[in-house]
Every structure is written in structure tokens, then in C-alpha cells.
Design an enzyme around this catalytic site. Sequence first.
Site, short mmCIF file in Angstrom:
data_model
loop_
_atom_site.label_atom_id
_atom_site.label_comp_id
_atom_site.label_asym_id
_atom_site.label_seq_id
_atom_site.Cartn_x
_atom_site.Cartn_y
_atom_site.Cartn_z
N CYS A 92 0.81 -1.23 0.00
CA CYS A 92 0.00 0.00 0.00
C CYS A 92 0.84 1.27 0.00
O CYS A 92 0.59 2.19 -0.78
CB CYS A 92 -0.97 0.00 1.18
SG CYS A 92 -0.18 0.01 2.80
N HIS A 145 -2.13 1.38 7.03
CA HIS A 145 -2.58 1.27 5.63
C HIS A 145 -2.81 2.66 5.06
O HIS A 145 -3.22 3.58 5.77
CB HIS A 145 -3.88 0.46 5.55
CG HIS A 145 -4.29 0.09 4.17
ND1 HIS A 145 -3.54 -0.72 3.34
CD2 HIS A 145 -5.39 0.44 3.43
CE1 HIS A 145 -4.14 -0.87 2.18
NE2 HIS A 145 -5.27 -0.17 2.20
N HIS A 157 -6.12 1.53 -3.77
CA HIS A 157 -5.10 1.11 -2.81
C HIS A 157 -4.66 -0.32 -3.10
O HIS A 157 -5.24 -1.00 -3.96
CB HIS A 157 -5.65 1.22 -1.38
CG HIS A 157 -6.79 0.27 -1.10
ND1 HIS A 157 -6.78 -0.63 -0.07
CD2 HIS A 157 -7.98 0.07 -1.74
CE1 HIS A 157 -7.91 -1.32 -0.06
NE2 HIS A 157 -8.66 -0.90 -1.07
#
Length: 200
Positions: A92, A145, A157
Site C-alpha cells: 500500500c 494502511h 489502494h
Amino acid sequence: MRKRIVFHQAIVLMFLFLFTGNAMATGNGKPEIQQPDSSCELNEEASFLQQYSKILGYTVDTFCNRTLITTVSDWLGTPYRHAGYSKAGIDCSGFVSKMYKEIFGINLTHSSSAMIYQMKELVKKDELKEGDILFFRIHGKRISHVGLYLGDNKFIHASSFRGIVVDDLRSPYYAKAYYTAGRPAVPDQIEEFLDSVSIK
């Protein structure tokens, strides 16, 4: 001699007739100027918006950043790989940092938790704009994240199980894990873009 004069007069009259005939054809006595046809540009714009709206799963705005839209779309489906930084596999933070490098020429860290310290400002959820970076606390209180906001509550993402995908920020899972969003310290032209374009 008289025949020569008559002949010259006939030639002059012929040229005058041709000139006035062309002028009348334009309707105003001036040469006709071809106006640029904008229909091709409009068709191209509509085709672009329709194509990428279908690819990304939301209505792409007319004022979108085309470079951002086409670049992130090209990464859809790329598999997830921890610490990866290529289309063979990417995580990510690697994806967000790579997109900012390719699209804006901005260097960001390859770390979700450290990336927030590179933000010039934090952004409220109801003030999100295309290109903003989203931060999530999926595991406890630590930022674990990140994603890239697109518009219409959609963000792109690197999912641990699905790779590069587009998800909805309103889905229960991401709504619960959402922490904040930010805008990096970017060059003036990019900052102006983020300030002028609002997609909600």
C-alpha cells in the site's frame, strides 16, 4: 485597335465577375474562414470520461487530473507484495509513494506510519479532493494502511488479498478503520491543482 480595346474590356469584366461571385458565395463579401470543429474534442472528452468511469467504478469528473486517472488505472489488478515496488507486486505505501513520484514528481517514504509526517496539512473527511492520501488504522492504533483518494468516496489502494483495487470509503470495514487524510508538501502547481479541484 478598337477590337483590342473591346477584348481588354471583356477580360476585365470576366475577372470582376469571378471576384464578385466568390464574394457573394461567402455571404458578406469576405473570404470564408473555416471555424475549428470542437465536436471531435467533445467526443474525445466524453469517450475518456465514459471509459475510465467504467474502469474505476465511479463517475470520473470533467475536471479530473487525467494523468492521475490513467496512471492509477494502469495499475489495477497488480498483485500485493509486502515491500514490493513494481507491477510484479506492490504494497500500500509503495503504491501511494510510486504514484506520487510518477504523477507529481514527489518523493514519499515507503512506510504507511511514517508517511503522515510528510503531510503539509491534514484534511477533513468531508473536504477530500482527488489526490489526497488516506490513512487507516487497521491493526490497533498504529497507522498501517494508506490509499489514494479518487472522488465520489472512492479510493484506490493495495489490498493485502486483492492487490490494487478501488474501494468505497463508506464501506463498514474502511469507514471503521479510517483515521485521517493529508496533502503532502508539494510543488506550487500541484498544490494549486488540489486546491482548485473538489470532487465529493
